[in-house]
Design an enzyme around this catalytic site. Structure first.
Site, short mmCIF file in Angstrom:
data_model
loop_
_atom_site.label_atom_id
_atom_site.label_comp_id
_atom_site.label_asym_id
_atom_site.label_seq_id
_atom_site.Cartn_x
_atom_site.Cartn_y
_atom_site.Cartn_z
N ASP A 96 -20.44 20.47 -1.64
CA ASP A 96 -20.14 22.25 -1.34
C ASP A 96 -21.40 22.88 -2.21
O ASP A 96 -21.89 21.90 -2.80
CB ASP A 96 -18.14 22.42 -2.26
CG ASP A 96 -18.44 21.62 -3.62
OD1 ASP A 96 -17.60 22.13 -4.12
OD2 ASP A 96 -19.91 21.15 -4.46
N CYS A 142 -0.87 -0.97 2.15
CA CYS A 142 -2.43 -0.46 0.87
C CYS A 142 -1.78 -1.79 -0.31
O CYS A 142 -0.70 -2.31 0.39
CB CYS A 142 -2.06 1.01 0.11
SG CYS A 142 -1.09 1.19 -0.97
N CYS A 197 1.48 -1.28 -2.50
CA CYS A 197 2.40 -1.33 -1.33
C CYS A 197 3.18 -2.61 -1.00
O CYS A 197 4.26 -3.60 -0.67
CB CYS A 197 3.02 -0.77 0.01
SG CYS A 197 2.70 1.03 -0.32
N ASP A 230 -10.85 18.81 2.96
CA ASP A 230 -10.96 17.65 1.78
C ASP A 230 -9.94 18.12 0.96
O ASP A 230 -9.46 19.57 0.52
CB ASP A 230 -12.56 18.55 1.18
CG ASP A 230 -12.35 19.22 0.71
OD1 ASP A 230 -12.51 20.44 0.92
OD2 ASP A 230 -12.46 19.69 -0.76
#
Ligand SMILES: O=c1[nH]cnc2cc3nc(NCCN4CCOCC4)[nH]c3cc12
Length: 373
Positions: free
Chosen positions: A93, A307, A310, A267
């Site tokens: 940015d 993931c 989990c 984002d």
């Protein structure tokens, strides 16, 4: 691989689009979610873990990096990609937004902004020219124009005056960016919630000409309804054949609603910041792992999620390490949140490609109705 920057629109479904941004450092599948790597790191994540969640591109913050360790030092050390060991595309940015939200003693003039560092109080200046130089030194693949993002609510005159300043700064950003094949400069549309000012801003940016276009000035407190009402028309003012980037968004349902209205990139710090504060996003709801109800729960956060959090840990364990303020808590929950956000993006890309986005969106919302498992 390519030495140029380009965008291939692959399919549309209603206003939703899916495509690929081609850069010398790799492809970015859109719609894309960019994890935020503020100070040259996505907090609590190794770069290879960020890649494992499915991210094709990261966001770097000019404001933070210019203050510490400075763009000049990163340049001397080979640029931001080498410095943070992320070989794929990086969007940076311009610094303007964070100066207004983080720095002290700011003075805004036609030239730019002077401010004092929130770290050590040292004096700094950001102008379109300096922001382009910093982003060049960092070596980012996608550079953002230096703009001013007015807080909402603001009166119409203030919004108009700010937008027109940002358009003058966009021209100066374009001029200072120079001719950099393989790198892109994105313009940022302003104009608050005023359709005519949004159109005026889009026309000004198209006159200058950019490789991509951001919708700025949103997710600044206006609320989802007002944001969506603006997104019902603003993206259509932008060129169809260039990426459209909505800055700072957002929660899962914000992201889905934005893609449904023609946005290609987003984002947000939410998945990573929330991961550190125990807020977990699942397909059913938002789970606060700190809650005592999880203390003895042997189940995973989300039995459908693949993931590491989990796959290998119970809610009871995640509750324990969060309560104990163990580092692995932020690591696992951040990984899960980023993984889930990328799963949403992949689901939308596939659905748009198959022309089943409406059905995918309906299921996305239906699952959230039933609440946590
Ligand atoms: O017009 C803009 N120009 C340049 N950068 C921006 C960044 C922006 N970021 C947000 N919203 C961020 C909202 N976050 C949500 C999560 O918690 C932190 C704040 N809105 C933004 C607008 C702009």
């Amino acid at each position: 691989m390519t030495d140029r920057f380009s965008f291939d629109l692959k399919a549309t479904d209603g206003k939703a689009r899916t495509g690929v941004i081609n850069t010398p450092r790799g492809e970015v599948r859109t719609p894309a979610f960019m994890p935020v790597g503020t100070a040259a790191t996505v907090k609590a994540m190794m770069p290879e873990s960020v890649r494992a969640t499915g991210a094709d591109i990261l966001l770097g913050n000019t404001y933070h990096l210019m203050l510490r360790p400075t763009a000049e030092r990163i340049d001397r050390l080979g640029g931001l990609h080498k410095f943070m060991n992320w070989k794929r595309p990086i969007l940076t940015d311009s610094g303007g937004f964070q100066v207004m939200s983080l720095a002290g003693l700011r003075k805004l003039t036609e030239k730019g902004v002077t401010f004092k560092s929130h770290i050590d109080g040292s004096k700094h200046e950001l102008t379109p020219e300096r922001s382009m130089e910093i982003q060049r030194l960092l070596g980012s693949d996608i550079v953002m124009c230096f703009d001013e993002c007015p807080a909402l609510p603001s009166d119409r005159d203030r919004i108009a005056e700010s937008m027109r300043l940002s358009m003058r700064w966009a021209e100066r950003s374009r001029d200072a960016f120079g001719d950099r094949p393989g790198h892109a400069l994105f313009g940022i549309m302003q104009g608050g919630l005023e359709p005519d000012l949004r159109e005026e801003s889009a026309e000004a940016l198209k006159q200058i000409g950019f490789e991509g276009y951001a919708v700025g000035g949103l997710a600044v407190g206006e609320g989802q309804e007002a944001m969506f009402s603006c997104l019902d028309y603003a993206p259509e003012f932008l060129p169809k054949d260039k990426p459209r980037y909505l800055m700072g968004v957002g929660k899962p349902d914000d992201i889905v609603g934005a893609v449904a209205r023609g946005i290609d990139m987003m984002d947000c710090v939410l998945p990573s910041r929330s991961g550190r504060t125990g807020q977990v996003f699942t397909r059913y709801s938002v789970v606060n792992i700190k809650n005592a109800r999880h203390a003895d729960d042997p189940r995973p956060l989300d039995e459908h999620c693949t993931c590491p959090a989990c796959s290998n840990y119970s809610r009871a364990y995640l509750h324990h390490v969060f309560r104990s303020n163990e580092m692995i808590s932020g690591m696992l929950l951040t990984w899960h949140n980023l993984h889930y956000f990328q799963e949403i993006m992949q689901g939308m890309r596939e659905a748009i490609s198959k022309g089943t986005f409406a059905q995918w969106q309906a299921q996305f919302h239906a699952q959230r109705e039933q609440g946590d498992i």
